[in-house]
Write a protein that holds these residues in place. Structure first.
Motif, mmCIF file in Angstrom:
data_model
loop_
_atom_site.group_PDB
_atom_site.id
_atom_site.type_symbol
_atom_site.label_atom_id
_atom_site.label_comp_id
_atom_site.label_asym_id
_atom_site.label_seq_id
_atom_site.Cartn_x
_atom_site.Cartn_y
_atom_site.Cartn_z
ATOM 1 N N LEU B 141 -42.857 -36.742 -69.863
ATOM 2 C CA LEU B 141 -42.432 -37.469 -70.844
ATOM 3 C C LEU B 141 -43.600 -38.364 -71.888
ATOM 4 C CD1 LEU B 141 -39.131 -38.604 -69.301
ATOM 5 C CD2 LEU B 141 -39.583 -36.664 -70.677
ATOM 6 N N GLU B 142 -43.228 -39.492 -72.147
ATOM 7 C CA GLU B 142 -44.048 -40.023 -73.060
ATOM 8 C C GLU B 142 -45.614 -40.493 -72.762
ATOM 9 O OE1 GLU B 142 -41.737 -41.617 -71.403
ATOM 10 O OE2 GLU B 142 -41.949 -43.832 -71.078
ATOM 11 N N TYR B 145 -49.028 -37.020 -72.904
ATOM 12 C CA TYR B 145 -50.012 -36.615 -73.479
ATOM 13 C C TYR B 145 -51.339 -37.639 -73.400
ATOM 14 C CZ TYR B 145 -52.959 -36.188 -78.051
ATOM 15 O OH TYR B 145 -53.938 -35.892 -78.950
ATOM 16 N N GLN B 146 -51.098 -38.970 -73.479
ATOM 17 C CA GLN B 146 -52.191 -39.890 -73.111
ATOM 18 C C GLN B 146 -52.725 -39.611 -71.462
ATOM 19 O OE1 GLN B 146 -51.042 -43.848 -71.744
ATOM 20 N NE2 GLN B 146 -52.196 -44.780 -73.387
ATOM 21 N N ARG B 149 -55.126 -36.410 -71.654
ATOM 22 C CA ARG B 149 -56.140 -36.576 -72.412
ATOM 23 C C ARG B 149 -57.094 -37.726 -71.697
ATOM 24 N NH1 ARG B 149 -56.492 -35.928 -77.740
ATOM 25 N NH2 ARG B 149 -58.758 -36.020 -77.587
ATOM 26 N N GLU B 172 -47.444 -28.561 -71.753
ATOM 27 C CA GLU B 172 -46.544 -28.124 -72.447
ATOM 28 C C GLU B 172 -47.070 -28.299 -74.042
ATOM 29 O OE1 GLU B 172 -42.923 -30.713 -72.703
ATOM 30 O OE2 GLU B 172 -43.348 -31.323 -70.529
ATOM 31 N N GLU B 173 -46.337 -28.221 -75.036
ATOM 32 C CA GLU B 173 -46.750 -27.773 -76.300
ATOM 33 C C GLU B 173 -47.928 -28.610 -77.018
ATOM 34 O OE1 GLU B 173 -43.438 -27.951 -75.680
ATOM 35 O OE2 GLU B 173 -42.585 -26.494 -76.577
ATOM 36 N N HIS B 174 -47.930 -29.754 -76.656
ATOM 37 C CA HIS B 174 -48.919 -30.733 -76.913
ATOM 38 C C HIS B 174 -50.191 -30.796 -76.349
ATOM 39 C CE1 HIS B 174 -46.038 -33.012 -74.573
ATOM 40 N NE2 HIS B 174 -46.678 -34.029 -74.709
ATOM 41 N N ARG B 177 -53.265 -26.604 -75.443
ATOM 42 C CA ARG B 177 -54.457 -26.424 -76.210
ATOM 43 C C ARG B 177 -55.811 -27.237 -75.654
ATOM 44 N NH1 ARG B 177 -54.298 -28.718 -80.993
ATOM 45 N NH2 ARG B 177 -52.520 -27.476 -81.605
#
Ligand SMILES: [Zn+2]
Lengths: 88, 278
Positions: B141-142, B145-146, B149, B172-174, B177
């Motif tokens: 979840l939130e 992303y962090q 990275r 996932e999508e974010h 890549r």
């Protein structure tokens, strides 16, 4: 890599699914309104409204943008904050 | 179609699940060490867990013609306890030569804390020292992303890491890549509510192509669906994707990635027939 379906085929296949999902959302918001109390100041609700705006836009990477909207920020100086040395 | 589930926690599943997976075409799976749903009290508890992963589960899987492989570590959640984590890391080398071990995993971050990052780095040291492949859990979840990275920062800073031998899971999508562009393998987890659906996984395959990309069910003790990969196969077929593409994503990619591990003594069910007919 292209999706092997035309946009018309995608819409034919997913129209009822999209309709059902929008109804789910609409009913959720109605339920929030009907319930006692207020969540007006809740930051989660602002996020939801921002996400709805992305959804209604025409940009190409809406799923990715909504993911980022619901994500904590990444800061590239996190190691200094943790006092952890990088291996370089 | 034969498939391989590269990330599933069979210790939490019933023997009936093994039977169902086999009927659906699953011929091999890999089971990373993870959180049991509660914090364990001592390193000895992990020793027993590693015996379960290296001795018990392979036998249970073999009854249904499924080849079982595994990864060892202390998971990100329990890594918050640094003392316990170091005790567990110290006993992992005893198990690395077990015949079904593919490497170190699933290591990663959970709440992206300093302790988690410290133990992640110590697992990387272990993997480098013993030349092990690495399987990585990214947060939910939130925090995803962090945390993803941060994980990529630690991996990319270490020139000893061979990126083609590292799988970063739950993309996932974010995050996909970032993982693929840095040269790592990426796994999409098909998991109700909190991760990816078969439809979105299919979208990601269409957007990024099938190279270094896999899908898994991450079936475990929580709400999860061990047969999620057949759902993806069906979705890809319904969209009209060729069988060769589907087979690459759900079968051949796993073989290509796992084959970099000494412990991957996989025998394809149709190997003899292929050899005889060629
Ligand atoms: Zn897992």
């Amino acid at each position: 890599m292209p999706i092997p379906m035309t946009s018309n085929q995608v819409l034919n296949r997913e129209f009822f699914e999209i309709r059902a999902k929008i109804l789910q959302l609409a009913a959720s918001f109605d339920r929030l309104n009907r319930a006692d109390g207020s969540v007006d100041g809740d930051p989660r609700l602002s996020l939801v409204h921002e996400a709805l705006a992305v959804l209604a836009s025409t940009q190409e990477d809406r799923a990715e943008q909504i993911q980022l909207l619901f994500s904590r920020q990444y800061e590239d100086d996190w190691r200094e904050k943790f006092d952890l040395a990088s291996t370089e | 179609m034969y498939y391989i589930d590269p990330h599933i926690h069979m210790v939490s599943r019933t023997t009936d699940d093994y039977e169902t997976l086999a009927k659906m075409g699953c011929v091999a799976l890999s089971e990373p060490a993870f959180w049991a749903g509660f914090d364990r009290g001592s390193a000895e508890s992990f020793r027993d867990y590693f015996r379960q992963l290296t001795e018990v589960e392979p036998k249970r899987a073999a009854q249904y013609g499924i080849q079982h492989f595994t990864w060892l570590c202390i998971n990100a959640k329990e890594a918050e306890n640094v003392t316990l984590s170091r005790e567990v890391i110290a006993l992992i080398p005893d198990f690395l030569d077990c015949p079904n071990v593919l490497g170190i995993g699933e290591i990663g971050l959970n709440k992206n804390t300093k302790n988690e990052a410290t133990i992640f780095a110590e697992h990387l040291e272990l993997a480098v020292k013993y030349e092990q492949q690495i399987l990585i859990h990214t947060p939910h979840l939130e925090d995803k992303y962090q945390g993803t990275r941060m994980i990529l920062d630690m991996l990319c800073d270490d020139s000893r890491i061979d990126r083609s031998r590292v799988l970063v899971d739950h993309v996932e999508e974010h995050t996909v890549r970032h993982v693929l562009e840095e040269g790592f393998w990426a796994g999409m987890t098909l998991y109700p509510v909190t991760k990816c659906t078969p439809q979105r996984a299919c979208d990601i395959i269409e957007m990024y192509g099938p190279e270094r990309l896999m899908a898994n069910s991450a079936g475990d003790w929580g709400p999860s669906k061990p047969t999620a990969i057949p759902d993806l196969i069906l979705e890809m077929r319904r969209r009209g994707h060729p069988e060769s593409l589907i087979r690459k994503v759900v079968y051949e990619n796993a073989i290509e990635f796992f084959s970099q591990s000494q412990g991957f003594n996989f025998k394809a069910p149709d190997a003899n027939e292929t050899a005889a007919s060629s």
